[in-house]
Write a protein that holds these residues in place. Sequence first.
Motif, PDB file in Angstrom:
ATOM      1  N   ALA A  32       0.834  -1.201   0.000  1.00  0.00           N
ATOM      2  CA  ALA A  32       0.000   0.000   0.000  1.00  0.00           C
ATOM      3  C   ALA A  32       0.873   1.257   0.000  1.00  0.00           C
ATOM      4  CB  ALA A  32      -0.910   0.007   1.226  1.00  0.00           C
ATOM      5  N   PRO A  33       0.457   2.294  -0.744  1.00  0.00           N
ATOM      6  CA  PRO A  33       1.225   3.536  -0.739  1.00  0.00           C
ATOM      7  C   PRO A  33       1.039   4.283   0.575  1.00  0.00           C
ATOM      8  CG  PRO A  33      -0.752   3.797  -2.036  1.00  0.00           C
ATOM      9  CD  PRO A  33      -0.674   2.344  -1.639  1.00  0.00           C
ATOM     10  N   ASP A  34       1.934   5.217   0.818  1.00  0.00           N
ATOM     11  CA  ASP A  34       1.822   6.028   2.026  1.00  0.00           C
ATOM     12  C   ASP A  34       0.574   6.901   1.949  1.00  0.00           C
ATOM     13  OD1 ASP A  34       4.153   4.994   2.998  1.00  0.00           O
ATOM     14  OD2 ASP A  34       5.405   6.622   2.234  1.00  0.00           O
ATOM     15  N   ALA A  35       0.067   7.271   3.095  1.00  0.00           N
ATOM     16  CA  ALA A  35      -1.131   8.109   3.148  1.00  0.00           C
ATOM     17  C   ALA A  35      -0.735   9.566   2.981  1.00  0.00           C
ATOM     18  CB  ALA A  35      -1.846   7.912   4.475  1.00  0.00           C
ATOM     19  N   SER A  36      -0.511   9.971   1.736  1.00  0.00           N
ATOM     20  CA  SER A  36      -0.201  11.360   1.448  1.00  0.00           C
ATOM     21  C   SER A  36      -1.045  11.794   0.260  1.00  0.00           C
ATOM     22  CB  SER A  36       1.280  11.543   1.144  1.00  0.00           C
ATOM     23  OG  SER A  36       1.637  10.756   0.026  1.00  0.00           O
ATOM     24  N   ALA A  37      -1.378  13.042   0.224  1.00  0.00           N
ATOM     25  CA  ALA A  37      -2.287  13.542  -0.806  1.00  0.00           C
ATOM     26  C   ALA A  37      -1.525  13.834  -2.091  1.00  0.00           C
ATOM     27  CB  ALA A  37      -2.965  14.812  -0.312  1.00  0.00           C
ATOM     28  N   ALA A  38      -2.018  13.311  -3.193  1.00  0.00           N
ATOM     29  CA  ALA A  38      -1.534  13.607  -4.542  1.00  0.00           C
ATOM     30  C   ALA A  38      -0.033  13.370  -4.677  1.00  0.00           C
ATOM     31  CB  ALA A  38      -1.899  15.037  -4.929  1.00  0.00           C
ATOM     32  N   GLY A  39       0.426  12.222  -4.256  1.00  0.00           N
ATOM     33  CA  GLY A  39       1.825  11.876  -4.439  1.00  0.00           C
ATOM     34  C   GLY A  39       2.773  12.646  -3.550  1.00  0.00           C
ATOM     35  N   GLY A  40       2.349  13.016  -2.360  1.00  0.00           N
ATOM     36  CA  GLY A  40       3.235  13.691  -1.424  1.00  0.00           C
ATOM     37  C   GLY A  40       3.185  15.210  -1.524  1.00  0.00           C
ATOM     38  N   LYS A  41       2.390  15.738  -2.438  1.00  0.00           N
ATOM     39  CA  LYS A  41       2.296  17.183  -2.575  1.00  0.00           C
ATOM     40  C   LYS A  41       1.349  17.746  -1.526  1.00  0.00           C
ATOM     41  CE  LYS A  41       3.072  17.106  -7.523  1.00  0.00           C
ATOM     42  NZ  LYS A  41       2.516  17.437  -8.842  1.00  0.00           N
ATOM     43  N   LYS A  42       1.596  18.971  -1.140  1.00  0.00           N
ATOM     44  CA  LYS A  42       0.733  19.633  -0.178  1.00  0.00           C
ATOM     45  C   LYS A  42      -0.514  20.137  -0.893  1.00  0.00           C
ATOM     46  CE  LYS A  42       0.805  23.139   3.389  1.00  0.00           C
ATOM     47  NZ  LYS A  42       1.602  24.181   4.036  1.00  0.00           N
ATOM     48  N   VAL A  43      -1.666  19.894  -0.307  1.00  0.00           N
ATOM     49  CA  VAL A  43      -2.925  20.308  -0.900  1.00  0.00           C
ATOM     50  C   VAL A  43      -3.225  21.737  -0.466  1.00  0.00           C
ATOM     51  CG1 VAL A  43      -5.398  19.851  -1.030  1.00  0.00           C
ATOM     52  CG2 VAL A  43      -3.777  17.966  -0.912  1.00  0.00           C
ATOM     53  N   VAL A  44      -3.438  22.612  -1.454  1.00  0.00           N
ATOM     54  CA  VAL A  44      -3.755  24.010  -1.173  1.00  0.00           C
ATOM     55  C   VAL A  44      -5.129  24.305  -1.762  1.00  0.00           C
ATOM     56  CG1 VAL A  44      -3.079  26.392  -1.540  1.00  0.00           C
ATOM     57  CG2 VAL A  44      -1.332  24.641  -1.233  1.00  0.00           C
ATOM     58  N   CYS A  45      -6.009  24.804  -0.933  1.00  0.00           N
ATOM     59  CA  CYS A  45      -7.364  25.137  -1.380  1.00  0.00           C
ATOM     60  C   CYS A  45      -7.486  26.650  -1.499  1.00  0.00           C
ATOM     61  CB  CYS A  45      -8.406  24.623  -0.391  1.00  0.00           C
ATOM     62  SG  CYS A  45      -8.509  22.846  -0.333  1.00  0.00           S
ATOM     63  N   GLU A  46      -7.783  27.117  -2.681  1.00  0.00           N
ATOM     64  CA  GLU A  46      -8.056  28.531  -2.895  1.00  0.00           C
ATOM     65  C   GLU A  46      -9.573  28.689  -2.916  1.00  0.00           C
ATOM     66  OE1 GLU A  46      -6.001  29.766  -6.377  1.00  0.00           O
ATOM     67  OE2 GLU A  46      -4.087  29.024  -5.653  1.00  0.00           O
ATOM     68  N   VAL A  47     -10.135  28.877  -1.736  1.00  0.00           N
ATOM     69  CA  VAL A  47     -11.584  28.853  -1.559  1.00  0.00           C
ATOM     70  C   VAL A  47     -12.256  29.963  -2.357  1.00  0.00           C
ATOM     71  CG1 VAL A  47     -13.439  29.044   0.138  1.00  0.00           C
ATOM     72  CG2 VAL A  47     -11.389  27.737   0.673  1.00  0.00           C
ATOM     73  N   ASP A  48     -11.713  31.178  -2.321  1.00  0.00           N
ATOM     74  CA  ASP A  48     -12.344  32.285  -3.037  1.00  0.00           C
ATOM     75  C   ASP A  48     -12.370  32.041  -4.541  1.00  0.00           C
ATOM     76  OD1 ASP A  48     -12.805  33.637  -0.679  1.00  0.00           O
ATOM     77  OD2 ASP A  48     -10.874  34.696  -0.765  1.00  0.00           O
ATOM     78  N   LYS A  49     -11.262  31.545  -5.072  1.00  0.00           N
ATOM     79  CA  LYS A  49     -11.179  31.258  -6.504  1.00  0.00           C
ATOM     80  C   LYS A  49     -12.147  30.134  -6.895  1.00  0.00           C
ATOM     81  CE  LYS A  49      -7.793  30.081 -10.051  1.00  0.00           C
ATOM     82  NZ  LYS A  49      -6.390  29.714 -10.296  1.00  0.00           N
ATOM     83  N   MET A  50     -12.236  29.101  -6.041  1.00  0.00           N
ATOM     84  CA  MET A  50     -13.132  27.994  -6.327  1.00  0.00           C
ATOM     85  C   MET A  50     -14.592  28.444  -6.275  1.00  0.00           C
ATOM     86  SD  MET A  50     -11.017  25.104  -4.221  1.00  0.00           S
ATOM     87  CE  MET A  50     -12.180  23.787  -4.341  1.00  0.00           C
ATOM     88  N   ARG A  51     -14.930  29.313  -5.335  1.00  0.00           N
ATOM     89  CA  ARG A  51     -16.300  29.834  -5.253  1.00  0.00           C
ATOM     90  C   ARG A  51     -16.635  30.685  -6.472  1.00  0.00           C
ATOM     91  NH1 ARG A  51     -16.456  31.152   1.178  1.00  0.00           N
ATOM     92  NH2 ARG A  51     -17.069  29.066   1.825  1.00  0.00           N
ATOM     93  N   GLN A  52     -15.658  31.455  -6.941  1.00  0.00           N
ATOM     94  CA  GLN A  52     -15.874  32.273  -8.132  1.00  0.00           C
ATOM     95  C   GLN A  52     -16.100  31.377  -9.355  1.00  0.00           C
ATOM     96  OE1 GLN A  52     -12.547  34.736  -9.116  1.00  0.00           O
ATOM     97  NE2 GLN A  52     -13.696  35.981 -10.563  1.00  0.00           N
ATOM     98  N   GLN A  53     -15.334  30.292  -9.473  1.00  0.00           N
ATOM     99  CA  GLN A  53     -15.520  29.355 -10.577  1.00  0.00           C
ATOM    100  C   GLN A  53     -16.901  28.705 -10.502  1.00  0.00           C
ATOM    101  OE1 GLN A  53     -12.253  26.665 -10.153  1.00  0.00           O
ATOM    102  NE2 GLN A  53     -10.863  27.896 -11.404  1.00  0.00           N
ATOM    103  N   SER A  54     -17.313  28.354  -9.304  1.00  0.00           N
ATOM    104  CA  SER A  54     -18.626  27.748  -9.123  1.00  0.00           C
ATOM    105  C   SER A  54     -19.733  28.720  -9.540  1.00  0.00           C
ATOM    106  CB  SER A  54     -18.824  27.331  -7.667  1.00  0.00           C
ATOM    107  OG  SER A  54     -20.136  26.902  -7.451  1.00  0.00           O
TER     108      SER A  54
END
Length: 102
Positions: A32-54
């Motif tokens: 089993a692979p290690d429990a890390s997001a997207a291959g060890g990359k840090k997940v960054v959420c740009e909430v304002d940008k995502m809300r604008q896209q929505s």
Amino acid sequence: MTYATPPRRTLTALTMTTLLAGGLLLGQTAAAPDASAAGGKKVVCEVDKMRQQSHSLRARAARLQRLGATAEARKARAQADALDRRVRACVDADGNAPKPWN
């Protein structure tokens, strides 16, 4: 020729099943692979940008609905809903982060 008694046969089958299941579980945990997001990359959420896209996707869906393209409007709404779920997940993850003073 002697035959195995039923309890001995049952015990042998149970032992073999347990060993096989344990081996499968051990093999899966080792591979089993290690429990890390997207291959060890840090997940960054740009909430304002995502809300604008929505919001822009929902406006596009409304425009498509007025033009009579219901299938495309439904797809745009589904994409907006997916973005909203991701925003909610990001906000929940930030709210549930451990505090440094705890």
